[in-house]
Design an enzyme around this catalytic site. Structure first.
Site, short mmCIF file in Angstrom:
data_model
loop_
_atom_site.label_atom_id
_atom_site.label_comp_id
_atom_site.label_asym_id
_atom_site.label_seq_id
_atom_site.Cartn_x
_atom_site.Cartn_y
_atom_site.Cartn_z
N ALA A 18 7.07 -4.76 4.99
CA ALA A 18 6.17 -5.77 5.55
C ALA A 18 6.16 -5.65 7.08
O ALA A 18 5.09 -5.61 7.70
CB ALA A 18 6.62 -7.17 5.12
N VAL A 86 12.43 -15.60 -6.87
CA VAL A 86 11.41 -15.09 -7.80
C VAL A 86 11.63 -15.52 -9.24
O VAL A 86 10.72 -15.42 -10.07
CB VAL A 86 11.31 -13.54 -7.74
N ASP A 177 0.37 4.75 -3.75
CA ASP A 177 1.00 6.03 -3.43
C ASP A 177 0.50 6.33 -2.03
O ASP A 177 -0.67 6.68 -1.86
CB ASP A 177 0.57 7.13 -4.41
N HIS A 178 1.33 6.13 -1.03
CA HIS A 178 0.79 6.13 0.33
C HIS A 178 0.20 7.50 0.72
O HIS A 178 -0.58 7.59 1.65
CB HIS A 178 1.82 5.63 1.35
N LYS A 182 -3.62 9.08 3.01
CA LYS A 182 -3.64 10.02 4.14
C LYS A 182 -5.01 10.69 4.24
O LYS A 182 -5.57 11.15 3.24
CB LYS A 182 -2.55 11.09 3.98
N GLU A 216 10.57 17.82 4.69
CA GLU A 216 11.03 16.79 5.62
C GLU A 216 12.23 17.29 6.39
O GLU A 216 13.08 17.98 5.83
CB GLU A 216 11.42 15.51 4.86
N ASP A 235 11.64 10.82 -6.36
CA ASP A 235 11.20 10.21 -5.09
C ASP A 235 9.89 10.83 -4.59
O ASP A 235 9.07 10.15 -3.98
CB ASP A 235 12.30 10.40 -4.04
N HIS A 240 3.95 11.68 -5.14
CA HIS A 240 3.15 12.35 -4.11
C HIS A 240 2.73 13.78 -4.51
O HIS A 240 1.58 14.15 -4.38
CB HIS A 240 3.90 12.40 -2.78
C1 BG6 Z 1 8.42 8.15 0.46
C2 BG6 Z 1 9.79 8.59 0.02
O1 BG6 Z 1 7.65 7.83 -0.67
O2 BG6 Z 1 7.78 9.17 1.19
C3 BG6 Z 1 10.61 9.01 1.23
O3 BG6 Z 1 10.44 7.56 -0.65
C4 BG6 Z 1 9.87 10.02 2.06
O4 BG6 Z 1 11.87 9.53 0.82
C5 BG6 Z 1 8.46 9.54 2.38
O5 BG6 Z 1 10.59 10.23 3.26
C6 BG6 Z 1 7.66 10.63 3.08
O6 BG6 Z 1 6.45 10.10 3.52
P1 BG6 Z 1 5.70 10.70 4.77
O7 BG6 Z 1 4.42 9.95 4.85
O8 BG6 Z 1 6.57 10.50 5.97
O9 BG6 Z 1 5.50 12.16 4.50
#
Ligand code: BG6
Length: 490
Positions: A18, A86, A177-178, A182, A216, A235, A240
């Site tokens: 948040a 909750v 799923d972030h 992108k 990473e 993870d 992703h």
């Molecule tokens: C997250 C994972 O979903 O994505 C992390 O839980 C990871 O472990 C991250 O570091 C990576 O995201 P980005 O956007 O920095 O590539």
């Protein structure tokens, strides 16, 4: 007008997500006019906070983005805090009363966004109580946004989904799923379906292999407690990596709408070849980083990190070879890899095309010409590069590889909306394109579970790669034995 009217109820309102992502993203939406007069936010968490204190916290998280402090304070005046357990039903009644009051006050037309930004253990129970205690309105939209992880295997994901589905319909559920937020992940479809040159060659007749790298450089940082129960496969690969694979592999949808796109992604994921245990051993590699010294700095090995078991068998690296068993992709290996403490941070896709059937040219050293490669740089570099062969300057007919490259400038990427900002706006618009459908989650877990089960039967000699490398050597052999190599190297 572009203004969206809605009440946000954020479960986990004092948490890291948040603070780091949601408040700044809401602020940008506010600054850009998507949120204006008619919005309110209720933050809930266990702690006892006053509205005043909550607003101060919010101001401190968005101040950098604001033109003036007054602007930040005006924004924060729409925020309300409600401490919440909750599991306590009465708390939902209090929450409902506050929600109804704010709905009136800001004329929100009954539009509600329930954002679950907290431990997944509580997703099911919260969704259930939202429904039972009548926080769902009959006048506006009611949407549930859920953070990862969605289960830790197929069975637990199914249970969670069943629990949630007793309160919300599939089309009200927005699974984050972030990576789908992108810019360059969204660009995969544009480049594929916007170019005849690309789309007509996007199949096993012309493509030799596909490579997806999510590298990473950081270790697990302070997330050892979570990560040690997860590992790189759960993870990163289940979500992703497989989402990127689905976007690369799917058939063209008839229109660019969420239903059509997600149906195609689902079909692609269902066509993933599910491996037997022996096949897992042949086609997947796992690793864990050991300690090492990089540029004079000593980096801890994974097992020495905080909240990680000393003899942990958790993998911090995965590489694998996947197949999509359908007409388009039959025989084309898709190599994936992801890991922590690798040489560099970088997400990249490389599409290697087949060589021209009859070679007329060689390089200066009389070597055969390298294949054409389309590279898609997802982050931090954003752009494309297409490697072709062209004549080398000078006498004779020697050739050399050249690159047509388009990289977005720092200026362009700085003005990119953040992934979370785009995803929240999509959700306000009811556009689920960049969220994962349950059927995608299910297929991804089915694929990943096979690997996990095979791995859990054997013990590994960990650590097996030093921090700052590109993972265990076996991840290089994985391609080498097929006559290929990774295109991306730092
Ligand atoms: C997250 C994972 O979903 O994505 C992390 O839980 C990871 O472990 C991250 O570091 C990576 O995201 P980005 O956007 O920095 O590539």
């Amino acid at each position: 007008t572009k203004e969206k009217k809605a009440l946000f109820i954020i479960f986990g309102g004092t948490g890291d997500l948040a603070n780091r992502k949601l408040y700044p993203s809401l602020y940008r939406l506010y600054k850009n006019g998507y949120l204006n007069e008619h919005f309110a936010v209720i933050g809930t968490a266990r702690r006892e906070w006053s509205d005043e204190y909550y607003r101060e916290v919010v101001v401190s998280k968005v101040e950098d983005l604001a033109d003036t402090k007054e602007q930040a304070e005006e924004f924060a005046s729409h925020f309300y805090y409600q401490s919440h357990n909750v599991k306590d039903l009465e708390h939902y009644t209090t929450l409902k009363n506050l929600a109804d009051r704010l709905d009136d006050k800001y004329q929100l037309e009954g539009n509600r966004m329930f954002y679950l930004a907290m431990s997944p253990n509580f997703f099911g129970i919260i969704a259930e109580n939202i429904k039972e205690q009548q926080l769902i309105t009959s006048t506006g939209f009611n949407r549930l946004i859920i953070e990862k992880p969605f289960g830790h295997d197929y069975q637990s994901a199914l249970e969670l989904n069943t629990h949630i589905r007793s309160s919300f319909e599939e089309d009200q559920i927005y699974r984050i799923d972030h990576y789908l937020g992108k810019e360059m992940v969204q660009n995969i479809s544009t480049v594929r379906f916007g170019n005849q040159l690309i789309e007509s060659m996007w199949n096993n007749q012309y493509i030799n292999n596909i490579q997806v790298t999510l590298s990473e450089s950081l270790g697990v940082e302070e997330r050892g407690g979570y990560y040690d129960t997860s590992g790189a496969l759960r993870d990163m690969v289940q979500n992703h990596v497989l989402q990127i694979v689905a976007l690369l592999a799917m058939e063209p949808p008839s229109i660019m709408h969420d239903n059509e796109i997600r149906q195609e992604k689902i079909k692609a994921l269902r066509a993933l070849r599910l491996y037997s245990k022996d096949e897992v051993r042949l086609n997947f590699v796992r690793g864990q980083y050991g300690h090492s010294t990089v540029n004079g700095e000593t980096l801890l090995g994974y097992c020495e990190e905080q909240n990680v078991a000393e003899d942990s068998q958790t993998e911090t690296f995965v590489a694998g070879k996947l197949f999509i068993d359908n007409v388009r992709w039959s025989g084309v290996p898709i190599y994936i890899r992801t890991g922590k403490r690798l040489a560099e941070k970088g997400t990249q896709i490389d599409i290697e095309f087949k060589n021209i059937p009859h070679q007329l040219f060689q390089t200066e050293n009389d070597e055969p010409l390298p294949p054409n490669v389309l590279s898609i740089f997802i982050s931090p570099t954003e752009g494309f590069s297409l490697q072709l062969n062209a004549k080398k300057i000078g006498p004779g007919v020697k050739a050399e590889p050249i690159k047509l490259t388009s990289i977005r400038s720092a200026e362009e990427t700085a003005n990119n909306p953040e992934a979370y900002e785009k995803l929240i706006l999509d959700c306000l618009n009811g556009d689920a394109t960049n969220f994962t459908h349950w059927d995608e989650v299910a297929s991804s877990w089915e694929f990943v579970d096979r690997i996990r089960e095979a791995w859990d039967e054997t013990t590994m000699e960990f650590p097996n790669y030093p921090s700052g490398s590109m993972g265990p050597i076996e991840s290089m052999y994985l391609l080498k034995k097929d006559g290929f190599q990774w295109h991306w190297s730092p």
